[in-house]
Write an enzyme that holds these catalytic residues in place. Structure first.
Site, short mmCIF file in Angstrom:
data_model
loop_
_atom_site.label_atom_id
_atom_site.label_comp_id
_atom_site.label_asym_id
_atom_site.label_seq_id
_atom_site.Cartn_x
_atom_site.Cartn_y
_atom_site.Cartn_z
N HIS A 79 3.66 1.13 -8.92
CA HIS A 79 4.79 2.03 -9.23
C HIS A 79 4.28 3.08 -10.21
CE1 HIS A 79 7.77 -0.50 -7.25
NE2 HIS A 79 7.32 -1.55 -7.91
N LEU A 115 0.83 -1.22 0.00
CA LEU A 115 0.00 0.00 0.00
C LEU A 115 0.86 1.27 0.00
CD1 LEU A 115 -2.95 -1.01 2.35
CD2 LEU A 115 -2.81 -1.14 -0.14
N PHE A 169 10.70 -3.68 -9.98
CA PHE A 169 9.88 -4.88 -10.12
C PHE A 169 8.47 -4.61 -9.58
CE2 PHE A 169 14.14 -6.87 -9.72
CZ PHE A 169 14.09 -7.79 -10.78
N ASP A 178 -0.07 -9.69 -4.83
CA ASP A 178 1.22 -8.97 -4.79
C ASP A 178 1.09 -7.62 -5.48
OD1 ASP A 178 3.81 -8.25 -4.32
OD2 ASP A 178 4.74 -9.76 -5.60
N ASN A 221 7.50 -3.18 3.45
CA ASN A 221 8.61 -2.48 2.77
C ASN A 221 8.23 -1.07 2.32
OD1 ASN A 221 6.92 -3.52 0.75
ND2 ASN A 221 8.58 -3.87 -0.70
O1 DOR Z 1 7.60 -7.42 -7.95
C1 DOR Z 1 7.71 -7.15 -6.78
N1 DOR Z 1 7.47 -5.92 -6.28
N2 DOR Z 1 8.13 -8.11 -5.93
C2 DOR Z 1 8.40 -7.86 -4.66
O2 DOR Z 1 8.74 -8.78 -3.96
C3 DOR Z 1 8.33 -6.49 -4.13
C4 DOR Z 1 7.38 -5.69 -4.89
C5 DOR Z 1 7.46 -4.21 -4.59
O3 DOR Z 1 7.50 -3.84 -3.42
O4 DOR Z 1 7.40 -3.41 -5.54
#
Ligand code: DOR
Length: 436
Positions: free
Chosen positions: A310, A64, A324, A306, A95
């Protein structure tokens, strides 16, 4: 406030019920489930004929980005995306900036969630301070203050001895470890699956062993201490096989897969579009088959998105340099329904089990949530199984649109999401409400 959901097909794994039933909600609870209920005067009646009435979906794995990374997402936008996707509970990974590694930071998120969200947000604690892999968080304090589990998601704890300490403590405290399985050294700068795709594009690949080695390590550690272990985003045939073996051995292990890992392979990657870049990466056809087999035979317990938002700018740096991750909250239900249920792989009941009932048991909220049953919280999702449409990323309410599914045709749509009796999302194109 009394509300009736009339004429829907209730599919409820907790009670193994699949039947045409009416459901009565009173304030924040389910108070009646049965045939031909007679609504009381003054109550609201929703005719949901043709739709499924399901326990609100539970996503064990979302980002989030709140605090600190709120240009990507925040508590409010993320909650709205979740509600639109049919979720009434989501588990937020730690994270963020700062990392959720102290009780103060945990309280901050919990307060924000209370203030800005119509759904339940559970927070996962980091395993180590700042996710640096050198010092464990105060696991006891974090669990006492409501952390739903512990994860180093985005990282793995490289120091095996330290991780063994975490596993041991987790067992003593009876808390859940949610493992991101990745050997960072072996990653060697990989950006997509090692094999045909990495060769074709001439970029470093991520081998299967990057995931499998850590999955095996974590399973054996959990076996030694009796830890409850949940493997996040399994993407390889190897990790499915390891989970299958671990379950046979009696390890307390559960596992999730993400829709992108069973709906696409590395051959589907458009290299110019970094929205195909996530970690773990898209794998091979054989891996997809293994994941689907794992879902079918119960090796894989849950489907999680998941959701990793971004910004456009961040994702426009090319495959090598973009971060990622892809968004998933608003496509998870339809992608999985389309591929697994409409595709004849799972029954609707098995699908709901992976989207709600099993997740509720994994994080132990099943006393209150995950079931359409008298006495439980009125957390409900209404699903139209017949809707067919292309994914439109411009309609996403998430702050980020980084999805590789733009234009992809899917089956099934969230008509309404109800959390603790409140309608937190309603699709404008359905007129289901005709209050009395
Ligand atoms: O693709 C991913 N993005 N894998 C992860 O483990 C972390 C995540 C992210 O926090 O953007």
């Amino acid at each position: 406030m009394k509300r009736y959901l009339m004429n829907g097909r209730v599919i409820n794994p907790a009670t193994n019920q699949d039947d045409y039933l009416d459901v009565k909600l009173e304030d924040n609870r389910i108070t009646e489930v049965g045939k031909h209920l007679i609504p009381e005067n003054g109550s609201e009646i929703l005719d949901v004929e043709g739709c499924f009435v399901l326990p609100g979906f539970i996503d064990l794995h979302v980002h989030l980005r709140d605090p600190g990374l709120i240009h990507k997402e925040d508590m409010e936008s993320g909650s709205r995306a979740a509600a639109k996707g049919g979720f009434t509970t989501v588990c937020a990974m730690p994270n963020t900036l700062p990392v959720i590694d102290t009780v103060n930071r945990l309280s901050y998120v919990q307060e924000r969630a209370k203030k800005c969200s119509g759904i339940h947000i559970e927070q996962i604690s980091a395993v180590t301070m700042e996710q640096k892999g050198t010092e464990l968080v105060d696991m006891k304090a974090m669990s006492e203050h409501g952390a739903i589990g512990f994860s180093e998601d985005g990282q793995s704890v490289a120091d095996v001895a330290l991780y063994a300490d975490a596993m041991k403590q987790a067992a003593e405290l009876d808390v859940l470890i949610m493992a991101h399985c990745e050997d960072k050294k072996l990653l060697r700068g990989g950006v997509l699956n090692e094999g045909v795709a990495s060769k074709r594009f001439g970029v470093p690949g991520i081998s299967h062993a990057v995931e499998d080695i850590i999955a095996a390590r974590d399973i054996f550690l959990a076996n030694d201490y009796g830890t409850r272990l949940h493997l996040c985003h399994c993407s390889t045939a190897g990790s499915v096989e390891l989970v299958r073996m671990a379950k046979k051995m009696g390890v307390h292990v559960t596992a999730e897969v993400c829709p992108h890992h069973f709906t696409m392979t590395d051959e589907d990657i458009t290299y110019e579009d970094a929205n195909f870049k996530m970690n773990p990466p898209l794998r091979t056809k054989a891996d997809v088959q293994a994941l689907i087999q794992g879902l079918q035979d119960g090796t894989i317990d849950a489907i999680a998105s998941d959701h990793a938002p971004h910004s456009v700018e961040e994702k426009s740096k090319g495959f090598l340099h973009s971060p990622f991750g892809i968004v998933g909250l608003e496509t998870s239900a339809a992608l999985s329904y389309h591929t697994l249920v409409a595709g004849g792989v799972l029954t609707p009941m098995q699908w709901v089990e992976k989207m709600s009932w099993n997740p509720s048991r994994i994080i132990r909220i099943d006393q209150e949530r995950g079931s359409v049953e008298v006495g439980k919280l009125a957390d409900i999702m209404i699903w139209d199984p017949k809707a067919e449409y292309p994914v439109n990323v411009n309609e996403f309410v998430s702050k980020s649109k980084n999805s590789p599914y733009a234009g992809r045709r899917v089956t099934g749509r969230v008509v309404m999401t109800i959390c603790e009796g409140n309608i937190v999302y309603q699709d404008a194109s359905y007129a289901v409400s005709d209050g009395v």
